[in-house]
Motif scaffolding. Structure first.
Motif, PDB file in Angstrom:
ATOM      1  N   ASP A  54     -18.977  -8.967  12.973  1.00  0.00           N
ATOM      2  CA  ASP A  54     -18.811  -9.718  11.630  1.00  0.00           C
ATOM      3  C   ASP A  54     -19.922 -10.083  10.756  1.00  0.00           C
ATOM      4  O   ASP A  54     -19.936 -10.023   9.434  1.00  0.00           O
ATOM      5  CB  ASP A  54     -18.131 -10.883  12.179  1.00  0.00           C
ATOM      6  CG  ASP A  54     -16.865 -10.673  12.892  1.00  0.00           C
ATOM      7  OD1 ASP A  54     -16.378 -11.710  13.500  1.00  0.00           O
ATOM      8  OD2 ASP A  54     -16.183  -9.739  12.402  1.00  0.00           O
ATOM      9  N   ALA A  55     -21.104 -10.511  11.206  1.00  0.00           N
ATOM     10  CA  ALA A  55     -22.170 -11.015  10.376  1.00  0.00           C
ATOM     11  C   ALA A  55     -22.717  -9.549   9.751  1.00  0.00           C
ATOM     12  O   ALA A  55     -22.993  -9.557   8.723  1.00  0.00           O
ATOM     13  CB  ALA A  55     -23.320 -11.592  11.269  1.00  0.00           C
ATOM     14  N   ALA A  56     -22.784  -8.529  10.401  1.00  0.00           N
ATOM     15  CA  ALA A  56     -23.027  -7.258   9.877  1.00  0.00           C
ATOM     16  C   ALA A  56     -22.157  -6.923   8.751  1.00  0.00           C
ATOM     17  O   ALA A  56     -22.747  -6.630   7.538  1.00  0.00           O
ATOM     18  CB  ALA A  56     -23.216  -6.132  10.805  1.00  0.00           C
ATOM     19  N   MET A  57     -20.857  -6.856   8.767  1.00  0.00           N
ATOM     20  CA  MET A  57     -19.918  -6.628   7.746  1.00  0.00           C
ATOM     21  C   MET A  57     -19.862  -7.531   6.656  1.00  0.00           C
ATOM     22  O   MET A  57     -19.952  -6.909   5.407  1.00  0.00           O
ATOM     23  CB  MET A  57     -18.540  -6.586   8.525  1.00  0.00           C
ATOM     24  CG  MET A  57     -18.364  -5.640   9.464  1.00  0.00           C
ATOM     25  SD  MET A  57     -18.656  -3.895   9.030  1.00  0.00           S
ATOM     26  CE  MET A  57     -17.330  -3.598   8.048  1.00  0.00           C
ATOM     27  N   ARG A  58     -20.392  -8.780   6.871  1.00  0.00           N
ATOM     28  CA  ARG A  58     -20.399  -9.637   5.765  1.00  0.00           C
ATOM     29  C   ARG A  58     -21.762  -9.442   4.739  1.00  0.00           C
ATOM     30  O   ARG A  58     -21.509  -9.283   3.668  1.00  0.00           O
ATOM     31  CB  ARG A  58     -20.385 -11.303   6.307  1.00  0.00           C
ATOM     32  CG  ARG A  58     -19.185 -11.725   6.371  1.00  0.00           C
ATOM     33  CD  ARG A  58     -19.173 -13.375   6.663  1.00  0.00           C
ATOM     34  NE  ARG A  58     -20.016 -13.695   7.766  1.00  0.00           N
ATOM     35  CZ  ARG A  58     -19.815 -13.817   8.895  1.00  0.00           C
ATOM     36  NH1 ARG A  58     -18.608 -13.692   9.424  1.00  0.00           N
ATOM     37  NH2 ARG A  58     -20.861 -14.235   9.702  1.00  0.00           N
ATOM     38  N   ALA A  59     -22.795  -9.250   5.534  1.00  0.00           N
ATOM     39  CA  ALA A  59     -24.071  -8.830   4.952  1.00  0.00           C
ATOM     40  C   ALA A  59     -23.714  -7.345   4.093  1.00  0.00           C
ATOM     41  O   ALA A  59     -24.240  -7.430   3.120  1.00  0.00           O
ATOM     42  CB  ALA A  59     -25.076  -8.647   5.885  1.00  0.00           C
ATOM     43  N   ARG A  60     -23.316  -6.498   4.692  1.00  0.00           N
ATOM     44  CA  ARG A  60     -23.049  -5.542   3.859  1.00  0.00           C
ATOM     45  C   ARG A  60     -22.135  -5.696   2.848  1.00  0.00           C
ATOM     46  O   ARG A  60     -22.446  -4.966   1.597  1.00  0.00           O
ATOM     47  CB  ARG A  60     -22.406  -4.321   4.847  1.00  0.00           C
ATOM     48  CG  ARG A  60     -22.257  -2.961   4.240  1.00  0.00           C
ATOM     49  CD  ARG A  60     -21.210  -1.895   4.773  1.00  0.00           C
ATOM     50  NE  ARG A  60     -19.865  -2.745   4.664  1.00  0.00           N
ATOM     51  CZ  ARG A  60     -18.543  -2.053   4.947  1.00  0.00           C
ATOM     52  NH1 ARG A  60     -18.695  -0.913   5.559  1.00  0.00           N
ATOM     53  NH2 ARG A  60     -17.607  -2.594   4.470  1.00  0.00           N
ATOM     54  N   ASP A  61     -20.958  -6.493   2.745  1.00  0.00           N
ATOM     55  CA  ASP A  61     -20.072  -6.557   1.808  1.00  0.00           C
ATOM     56  C   ASP A  61     -20.863  -7.534   0.654  1.00  0.00           C
ATOM     57  O   ASP A  61     -20.485  -7.193  -0.721  1.00  0.00           O
ATOM     58  CB  ASP A  61     -18.937  -7.487   2.104  1.00  0.00           C
ATOM     59  CG  ASP A  61     -17.911  -6.456   2.904  1.00  0.00           C
ATOM     60  OD1 ASP A  61     -17.150  -6.958   3.641  1.00  0.00           O
ATOM     61  OD2 ASP A  61     -18.199  -5.223   2.869  1.00  0.00           O
ATOM     62  N   VAL A  62     -21.833  -8.395   1.102  1.00  0.00           N
ATOM     63  CA  VAL A  62     -22.306  -9.213   0.111  1.00  0.00           C
ATOM     64  C   VAL A  62     -23.335  -8.276  -0.770  1.00  0.00           C
ATOM     65  O   VAL A  62     -23.673  -8.489  -1.961  1.00  0.00           O
ATOM     66  CB  VAL A  62     -23.222 -10.253   0.891  1.00  0.00           C
ATOM     67  CG1 VAL A  62     -23.993 -11.135  -0.150  1.00  0.00           C
ATOM     68  CG2 VAL A  62     -22.177 -11.448   1.235  1.00  0.00           C
ATOM     69  N   SER A  63     -24.123  -7.566  -0.093  1.00  0.00           N
ATOM     70  CA  SER A  63     -25.081  -6.781  -0.808  1.00  0.00           C
ATOM     71  C   SER A  63     -24.748  -5.594  -1.518  1.00  0.00           C
ATOM     72  O   SER A  63     -25.465  -4.988  -2.425  1.00  0.00           O
ATOM     73  CB  SER A  63     -26.116  -6.217   0.223  1.00  0.00           C
ATOM     74  OG  SER A  63     -25.316  -5.040   1.337  1.00  0.00           O
ATOM     75  N   ARG A  64     -23.451  -5.301  -1.344  1.00  0.00           N
ATOM     76  CA  ARG A  64     -22.894  -3.994  -2.153  1.00  0.00           C
ATOM     77  C   ARG A  64     -22.748  -4.447  -3.564  1.00  0.00           C
ATOM     78  O   ARG A  64     -22.166  -5.629  -3.868  1.00  0.00           O
ATOM     79  CB  ARG A  64     -21.322  -3.895  -1.483  1.00  0.00           C
ATOM     80  CG  ARG A  64     -20.971  -2.172  -1.344  1.00  0.00           C
ATOM     81  CD  ARG A  64     -19.854  -2.114  -0.815  1.00  0.00           C
ATOM     82  NE  ARG A  64     -18.778  -2.316  -1.614  1.00  0.00           N
ATOM     83  CZ  ARG A  64     -17.547  -2.389  -1.110  1.00  0.00           C
ATOM     84  NH1 ARG A  64     -17.172  -2.353   0.342  1.00  0.00           N
ATOM     85  NH2 ARG A  64     -16.258  -2.554  -1.611  1.00  0.00           N
ATOM     86  N   VAL A  65     -23.034  -3.585  -4.423  1.00  0.00           N
ATOM     87  CA  VAL A  65     -22.802  -3.755  -5.737  1.00  0.00           C
ATOM     88  C   VAL A  65     -21.371  -3.531  -6.332  1.00  0.00           C
ATOM     89  O   VAL A  65     -20.870  -2.472  -5.955  1.00  0.00           O
ATOM     90  CB  VAL A  65     -23.910  -2.909  -6.608  1.00  0.00           C
ATOM     91  CG1 VAL A  65     -23.612  -3.138  -8.193  1.00  0.00           C
ATOM     92  CG2 VAL A  65     -25.162  -3.053  -6.220  1.00  0.00           C
ATOM     93  N   ARG A  66     -20.869  -4.216  -7.088  1.00  0.00           N
ATOM     94  CA  ARG A  66     -19.437  -4.058  -7.660  1.00  0.00           C
ATOM     95  C   ARG A  66     -19.552  -3.973  -9.070  1.00  0.00           C
ATOM     96  O   ARG A  66     -20.355  -4.632  -9.759  1.00  0.00           O
ATOM     97  CB  ARG A  66     -18.739  -5.426  -7.138  1.00  0.00           C
ATOM     98  CG  ARG A  66     -18.464  -5.535  -5.810  1.00  0.00           C
ATOM     99  CD  ARG A  66     -17.041  -6.447  -5.579  1.00  0.00           C
ATOM    100  NE  ARG A  66     -16.904  -6.904  -4.283  1.00  0.00           N
ATOM    101  CZ  ARG A  66     -17.010  -7.867  -3.806  1.00  0.00           C
ATOM    102  NH1 ARG A  66     -16.660  -9.062  -4.615  1.00  0.00           N
ATOM    103  NH2 ARG A  66     -16.813  -8.254  -2.577  1.00  0.00           N
ATOM    104  N   ALA A  67     -18.653  -3.050  -9.529  1.00  0.00           N
ATOM    105  CA  ALA A  67     -18.376  -3.136 -11.039  1.00  0.00           C
ATOM    106  C   ALA A  67     -17.766  -4.437 -11.546  1.00  0.00           C
ATOM    107  O   ALA A  67     -16.993  -5.071 -10.897  1.00  0.00           O
ATOM    108  CB  ALA A  67     -17.435  -1.917 -11.439  1.00  0.00           C
TER     109      ALA A  67
END
Length: 57
Positions: free
Chosen positions: A10-23
């Motif tokens: 869960d922590a890894a997925m949150r970190a990935r989603d937060v660091s992802r750049v969104r349009a």
């Protein structure tokens, strides 16, 4: 890994989603479904039962 903090999925997925750049015009993705229950590690039930019993005293 040593005895430090554990990295959960869960922590890894949150970190990935937060660091992802969104349009700017892209809507945020809906929240993920709750994780399925995981079988406790060996001895975990006994440890938790002892902790609960000690807390009642």
């Amino acid at each position: 890994m040593g005895q430090g903090m554990r990295l959960t999925v869960d922590a890894a997925m949150r970190a990935r989603d937060v660091s992802r750049v969104r349009a700017e015009e892209e809507a945020p993705s809906p929240p993920a479904a709750p994780p399925e229950p995981v079988k406790p590690r060996r001895g975990e039930k006994r440890r938790l039962a002892k902790r609960r019993a000690a807390a009642r005293l």
